[in-house]
Scaffold this motif. Structure first.
Motif, short mmCIF file in Angstrom:
data_model
loop_
_atom_site.label_atom_id
_atom_site.label_comp_id
_atom_site.label_asym_id
_atom_site.label_seq_id
_atom_site.Cartn_x
_atom_site.Cartn_y
_atom_site.Cartn_z
N ASP A 120 0.83 -1.21 0.00
CA ASP A 120 0.00 0.00 0.00
C ASP A 120 0.86 1.26 0.00
O ASP A 120 0.55 2.24 -0.69
N ALA A 121 1.95 1.21 0.79
CA ALA A 121 2.85 2.37 0.86
C ALA A 121 3.51 2.64 -0.50
O ALA A 121 3.63 3.80 -0.93
N ARG A 123 2.30 1.77 -3.45
CA ARG A 123 1.26 2.26 -4.37
C ARG A 123 1.00 3.74 -4.15
O ARG A 123 0.91 4.52 -5.11
N ARG A 124 0.92 4.17 -2.87
CA ARG A 124 0.66 5.58 -2.58
C ARG A 124 1.83 6.46 -3.01
O ARG A 124 1.64 7.59 -3.44
N LYS A 125 3.07 5.92 -2.90
CA LYS A 125 4.25 6.69 -3.31
C LYS A 125 4.23 6.94 -4.82
O LYS A 125 4.54 8.05 -5.29
N LEU A 127 1.54 7.06 -6.69
CA LEU A 127 0.48 8.04 -6.94
C LEU A 127 0.95 9.45 -6.58
O LEU A 127 0.65 10.43 -7.29
N LYS A 128 1.67 9.57 -5.45
CA LYS A 128 2.16 10.89 -5.00
C LYS A 128 3.17 11.47 -5.99
O LYS A 128 3.15 12.66 -6.29
N ILE A 133 -3.11 12.51 -4.91
CA ILE A 133 -3.19 12.30 -3.45
C ILE A 133 -4.37 11.38 -3.16
O ILE A 133 -5.49 11.62 -3.62
N ASP A 134 -4.11 10.31 -2.37
CA ASP A 134 -5.16 9.36 -1.97
C ASP A 134 -5.92 9.94 -0.77
O ASP A 134 -5.59 9.70 0.39
N TYR A 137 -7.60 7.46 1.80
CA TYR A 137 -6.67 6.87 2.78
C TYR A 137 -6.32 7.88 3.86
O TYR A 137 -6.26 7.55 5.06
N SER A 138 -6.09 9.13 3.47
CA SER A 138 -5.72 10.17 4.44
C SER A 138 -6.81 10.37 5.48
O SER A 138 -6.54 10.50 6.67
N SER A 141 -7.15 7.03 7.71
CA SER A 141 -6.03 6.76 8.61
C SER A 141 -5.81 7.86 9.64
O SER A 141 -4.95 7.75 10.51
#
Length: 478
Positions: A120-121, A123-125, A127-128, A133-134, A137-138, A141
């Motif tokens: 997941d980390a 994948r988010r990196k 995207l970033k 920005i997800d 998730y923000s 979490s």
């Protein structure tokens, strides 16, 4: 600002006072009934379990919130319980294997979660880096955001039926306080009930229920009933009071056949008992009462009782009293005794049902204090004091508590109540300083003596002990 601060303080004080007042009110009015409801529910659960399995479920562990587990349905079901009875106990090696297996599974699950988080980390990196920005998730979490959402949901549930326009003074909402305090009191009382059940022998409420069931045949219901009942318990435990209550509720004729009354008719007992039974049959329902019935069956007559010929009635009870009572007759022989071991075994044979009056519990003691004080001085004590007195003096006999109130609240003391407030300690001082020697609750040795005698006279207790012994012997063989 100062005015708002003053108002806030006043509202806080009113809220705290409401909580205290409502808790006191609920403890006074509802706690005995809550305890009774909890006790009935637990007994019902045990009875259902026994009916399905032929065995009693172990009493839920206090460390795991006791019988709360029954309410939330986290006790063993019938299948799991039966399996636990037939399953052989595990060896130390088998226990070690199971423990190691659980550790391995836990480690594997932890590793799986770790790998998932890493994916997941990554994948988010990506995207970033791509400028995306997800947001979901923000939000999910973020603990503060989650807490705010939960609070808003709860707020909408709590306040949907509350119109604050009608509450111009911003006073506390009593319904919420009642609900919250009932929940707290229920948990506190459940702990007390669990403690009594684990230690429970029967409570006085159980005796009342058995007596009521036994007396149904004395009313308009044409059902079987015992011809004779014996109430056993320490002096001042409420045996005679219970007899008077039974007579009052049934609106029955009360004929006293105690030795000090019967000795006056020693010259012609046959005629005397003929007249007694004739009157009893004509004016049904009728209670034939013998106080301290062990005297009628004395092993050895004490010198101070020889004048009243205590054993005079003994030879006549079966032939002249019990045998003439037909099934349809609303007549019962009711006896009390505080020294049953002083009598011959004939005492047991003349009373079909024998009931042991147990020690006072919190619920019984609370109701007793409430009734006694309401009758004698309703405004002499704060409401919270009843609960404290019940907890401190629950081991005393009910008659001792009644004597304490009667002696403490004398006429002169009642006259001084307005000028000199009543201290709950005054009731305790009656037992410790005014009595010579000081009066203490019945010793455990005395209650053990009653339990031993009762166990030897109760066929169901004998059957239970025999079944338990057979079960233990069977387990030892296995």
């Amino acid at each position: 600002m100062y005015r708002n601060e003053q108002k806030r303080r006043k509202l806080d004080e009113e809220f705290e006072q409401l909580i205290m007042d409502e808790r006191t009110r609920l403890l006074q009015l509802r706690s005995p009934w809550i305890m009774e409801d909890i006790s009935d529910h637990i007994r019902g659960w045990f009875a259902e379990f026994y009916a399905a399995t032929g065995n009693f479920h172990p009493y839920p562990d206090p460390v795991k919130n006791g019988t709360v587990l029954v309410v939330i349905d986290e006790t063993m079901d019938v299948g799991a319980f039966q399996e636990s009875l037939t399953k052989k106990p595990l060896t130390s090696e088998e226990k070690k294997k199971i423990k190691d297996k659980k550790k391995a599974e836990k480690r594997k699950m932890k590793e799986k979660l770790k790998n998932q988080k890493m994916k997941d980390a990554k994948r988010r990196k990506k995207l970033k880096d791509a400028g995306i920005i997800d947001v979901a998730y923000s939000i999910a979490s973020s603990k503060p955001i989650v807490n705010i959402e939960d609070t808003m949901k709860q707020f909408s549930i709590d306040w949907r039926n509350v119109d604050e326009y009608l509450n111009k003074n911003h006073g506390p909402i009593k319904a919420w306080v009642t609900e919250q305090e009932l929940d707290v009191i229920h948990h506190e009382l459940r702990e007390l009930v669990d403690e009594y059940m684990r230690t429970v022998g029967p409570a006085k409420g159980d005796i009342k229920m058995v007596v009521q069931e036994s007396m149904l045949g004395m009313s308009e219901f044409d059902i079987a009933k015992p011809k004779s009942i014996l109430l056993v318990g320490p002096v001042n435990s409420g045996k005679k009071l219970l007899c008077n209550i039974i007579a009052s509720e049934l609106d029955a004729v009360f004929i006293n056949l105690s030795p000090e009354k019967v000795c006056n008719f020693s010259q012609d007992m046959d005629m005397f008992l003929h007249i007694v039974m004739k009157v009893a049959r004509e004016f049904q329902p009728t209670i034939l009462y013998i106080e301290e019935a062990h005297r009628v069956f004395h092993k050895k007559i004490p010198p101070e009782e020889k004048d009243i010929l205590p054993t005079l009635l003994a030879p006549y009870i079966q032939k002249k009293i019990l045998k003439p009572i037909k099934k349809s007759d609303k007549i019962v022989l009711l006896g009390t005794t505080s020294l049953p071991w002083m009598a011959k075994p004939l005492l047991k044979r003349n009373f079909q049902k024998i009931l042991l009056i147990p020690k006072c519990d919190y619920g019984t003691c609370f109701l007793l204090w409430l009734d006694l004080m309401t009758e004698n001085a309703p405004e002499a004590l704060e409401n919270y004091a009843y609960s404290a007195l019940a907890k401190i003096m629950k081991a005393y006999n009910s008659g001792d508590l009644a004597n304490s109130v009667a002696n403490t609240l004398s006429v002169s003391r009642k006259m001084r109540l307005k000028a000199e407030a009543l201290d709950p300690m005054e009731f305790l001082e009656y037992f410790l300083t005014e009595m010579d020697p000081p009066l203490f609750p019945p010793e455990d040795k005395l209650m053990d003596k009653f339990n031993k005698w009762f166990g030897a006279s109760n066929k169901f207790e004998k059957m239970r002990n025999a079944a338990m012994a057979a079960k233990m012997a069977k387990q030892k063989k296995k």
